[in-house]
Design an enzyme around this catalytic site. Structure first.
Site, PDB file in Angstrom:
ATOM      1  N   HIS A  52       0.858  -1.185   0.000  1.00 23.00           N
ATOM      2  CA  HIS A  52       0.000   0.000   0.000  1.00 23.00           C
ATOM      3  C   HIS A  52       0.893   1.234   0.000  1.00 23.00           C
ATOM      4  O   HIS A  52       2.013   1.208   0.543  1.00 23.00           O
ATOM      5  CB  HIS A  52      -0.891   0.023   1.235  1.00 23.00           C
ATOM      6  CG  HIS A  52      -1.988  -0.985   1.211  1.00 23.00           C
ATOM      7  ND1 HIS A  52      -3.154  -0.811   1.922  1.00 23.00           N
ATOM      8  CD2 HIS A  52      -2.110  -2.166   0.575  1.00 23.00           C
ATOM      9  CE1 HIS A  52      -3.954  -1.853   1.724  1.00 23.00           C
ATOM     10  NE2 HIS A  52      -3.334  -2.688   0.916  1.00 23.00           N
ATOM     11  N   GLU A  54       0.873   3.896   1.733  1.00 24.94           N
ATOM     12  CA  GLU A  54       1.273   4.356   3.063  1.00 24.94           C
ATOM     13  C   GLU A  54       2.449   3.554   3.613  1.00 24.94           C
ATOM     14  O   GLU A  54       3.419   4.105   4.137  1.00 24.94           O
ATOM     15  CB  GLU A  54       0.103   4.234   4.056  1.00 24.94           C
ATOM     16  CG  GLU A  54      -1.114   5.036   3.696  1.00 24.94           C
ATOM     17  CD  GLU A  54      -2.162   4.217   2.949  1.00 24.94           C
ATOM     18  OE1 GLU A  54      -1.821   3.575   1.921  1.00 24.94           O
ATOM     19  OE2 GLU A  54      -3.329   4.227   3.365  1.00 24.94           O
ATOM     20  N   CYS A  82      -6.394   2.098   5.696  1.00 25.52           N
ATOM     21  CA  CYS A  82      -7.062   0.879   6.145  1.00 25.52           C
ATOM     22  C   CYS A  82      -6.475   0.442   7.488  1.00 25.52           C
ATOM     23  O   CYS A  82      -5.551   1.076   8.015  1.00 25.52           O
ATOM     24  CB  CYS A  82      -6.873  -0.220   5.104  1.00 25.52           C
ATOM     25  SG  CYS A  82      -5.162  -0.820   4.980  1.00 25.52           S
ATOM     26  N   CYS A  85      -2.649  -0.253   7.348  1.00 21.73           N
ATOM     27  CA  CYS A  85      -1.860   0.974   7.257  1.00 21.73           C
ATOM     28  C   CYS A  85      -1.948   1.794   8.541  1.00 21.73           C
ATOM     29  O   CYS A  85      -0.945   2.353   8.995  1.00 21.73           O
ATOM     30  CB  CYS A  85      -2.296   1.789   6.053  1.00 21.73           C
ATOM     31  SG  CYS A  85      -1.898   0.947   4.493  1.00 21.73           S
TER      32      CYS A  85
END
Length: 148
Positions: A52, A54, A82, A85
């Protein structure tokens, strides 16, 4: 650097993700007014479920700053983080998070969950949501409309 300026960079990163078939999410880490990392989703590109924007940006920021503790840093991301993260943000001891679009289905910084200020965890961080939310949301809607 303003949140809006950093979000503009995150949106540029998000466009790069879409160019290689990943969900268009971009992230920028700012520390003392300087961008120390900028990344985008790469799950499809490298076939890694943890890739991801992040998480990748946190890794790069820690390497650039020489510490996994990012208490003086702000993460700016186009979509509400999410649970994975947000957990990484807690573990990085991030100082602040700014995001664009809210994520009512998976958001963990105020929508579905709020890991950013859960007193049971060992760290809490400030959150600002909705920065450039329309632009961030439109990018995601356009991406998914092309896939339906």
């Amino acid at each position: 650097m303003s949140d809006e300026q950093a979000m503009a960079m995150a949106l540029e990163e998000a466009a790069l993700a879409a160019a290689h078939g990943d969900v268009p999410i971009g992230a920028v880490v700012v520390c003392e007014g300087l961008v120390v990392a900028r990344r985008h989703n790469e799950r499809e590109r490298i076939q890694d479920p943890t890739a991801h924007a992040e998480v990748l940006a946190l890794r790069d920021a820690a390497a650039a700053l020489g510490s996994w503790r990012l208490g003086d840093a702000t993460l700016v991301v186009t979509l509400e983080p999410c649970a994975m993260c947000a957990g990484a943000l807690v573990n990085a001891r991030i100082g602040r998070v700014v995001f664009g679009a809210w994520d009512p289905k998976a958001g963990a910084c105020g929508s579905l969950y709020n890991l950013s200020c859960d007193p049971r965890l060992n760290h809490e961080f400030a959150v600002v949501g909705g920065v450039e939310a329309d632009r961030c949301g439109s990018l995601l809607q356009e991406f998914f409309a092309l896939r339906r």
